[in-house]
Design an enzyme around this catalytic site. Sequence first.
Site, PDB file in Angstrom:
ATOM      1  N   VAL A  99      11.096  10.598   0.640  1.00 31.26           N
ATOM      2  CA  VAL A  99       9.756  10.588   1.217  1.00 31.26           C
ATOM      3  C   VAL A  99       9.765   9.583   2.368  1.00 31.26           C
ATOM      4  O   VAL A  99      10.360   8.504   2.264  1.00 31.26           O
ATOM      5  CB  VAL A  99       8.689  10.183   0.184  1.00 31.26           C
ATOM      6  CG1 VAL A  99       7.294  10.198   0.815  1.00 31.26           C
ATOM      7  CG2 VAL A  99       8.736  11.101  -1.026  1.00 31.26           C
ATOM      8  N   CYS A 100       9.125   9.955   3.473  1.00 31.51           N
ATOM      9  CA  CYS A 100       8.973   9.054   4.610  1.00 31.51           C
ATOM     10  C   CYS A 100      10.353   8.612   5.110  1.00 31.51           C
ATOM     11  O   CYS A 100      11.283   9.409   5.181  1.00 31.51           O
ATOM     12  CB  CYS A 100       8.077   7.890   4.209  1.00 31.51           C
ATOM     13  SG  CYS A 100       7.340   6.970   5.573  1.00 31.51           S
ATOM     14  N   THR A 101      10.517   7.335   5.416  1.00 29.49           N
ATOM     15  CA  THR A 101      11.789   6.866   5.955  1.00 29.49           C
ATOM     16  C   THR A 101      12.883   6.756   4.899  1.00 29.49           C
ATOM     17  O   THR A 101      14.000   6.331   5.210  1.00 29.49           O
ATOM     18  CB  THR A 101      11.613   5.498   6.654  1.00 29.49           C
ATOM     19  OG1 THR A 101      10.992   4.574   5.759  1.00 29.49           O
ATOM     20  CG2 THR A 101      10.771   5.651   7.915  1.00 29.49           C
TER      21      THR A 101
END
Length: 229
Positions: A116-118
Site C-alpha cells: 500500500v502506498c510507498t
Amino acid sequence: MAIYTGIFADEPSYAAPVDIAILLFDRLTALDAVGPYEVLSRLPEATVTFVATEPGLKRTDTKFLGLMADASLADVPHPDILLVPGGPGQVEAEKDEAVLEWLRAAHETTMWTTSVCTGSLVLGAAGLLDGKRATTYWLALESLSSYGATPTNERVVTDGKIVTAAGVSSGIDMALTLAQHIGGDDLSQMLQLGIEYDPQPPFDSGSEAKAPAHIGQFFRDNSRFLLEG
C-alpha cells in the site's frame, strides 16, 4: 484461485486457512496497515500477524499512534499473504537488508505479495517489481521506474501475484480486491458491507487529476516533507 466457495450455494462452503503477515516499521502510515487489516482479518480462517525486524511497538508517522509487532520476520517465514505499508519510514525500510531478504524469501511461496502506498518501493528495493506493472502514492509514482517497474496510475494494480495499491486509503480497495480473488464476488461484497465501506467524501479531490490545481501544487512543493517526514 478461490479458496472459499458456496456462500449462497447449496454445496457446503469451504475455507482454507490463510496466514497473513503485515510488516511494521517506525514512521509507517497507520491506515496503510490498518485499512487492509480490517478487511483481511475477516477472511474465513484468516490469521493475521504484525511482524517487524524486532518485535515491539512501532510509532506511526504522526507519532501519536503505536502499532505492536508481535513477531519477528523469522517467526513468519512463509505467509500466504504479505503486506508492506508505506509512510516516511519506508525510506529506511528500503535499506533494511533483513526486511529485503525476508521479502525475497517469503515471496517465493506467497499466494499474494502486496503493498500500500510507498510500500511498493520497498518491494521494488527487494527486486520484486522488475518488469511488473505497479502503483504507489501519486507523488512517488515515477520512483517505481528506478526498480524496473512500469508505473501505472491506477488505484489497485494486479500483475501476477503482486498487488500494489496507490496512496493510503486505497489499501482498503486492494484488500477487497484480494478477497474477490480469494473467495469470489460474494465474499468481497460481504466484507465490504460488513465494514460499511461506502465512501462519500465532501469533495471529489482524492486524486491529482481531480484536485484543484493549487492543492496539487502544495503537495508537489512539499513532497520531500510529505514523503520523508
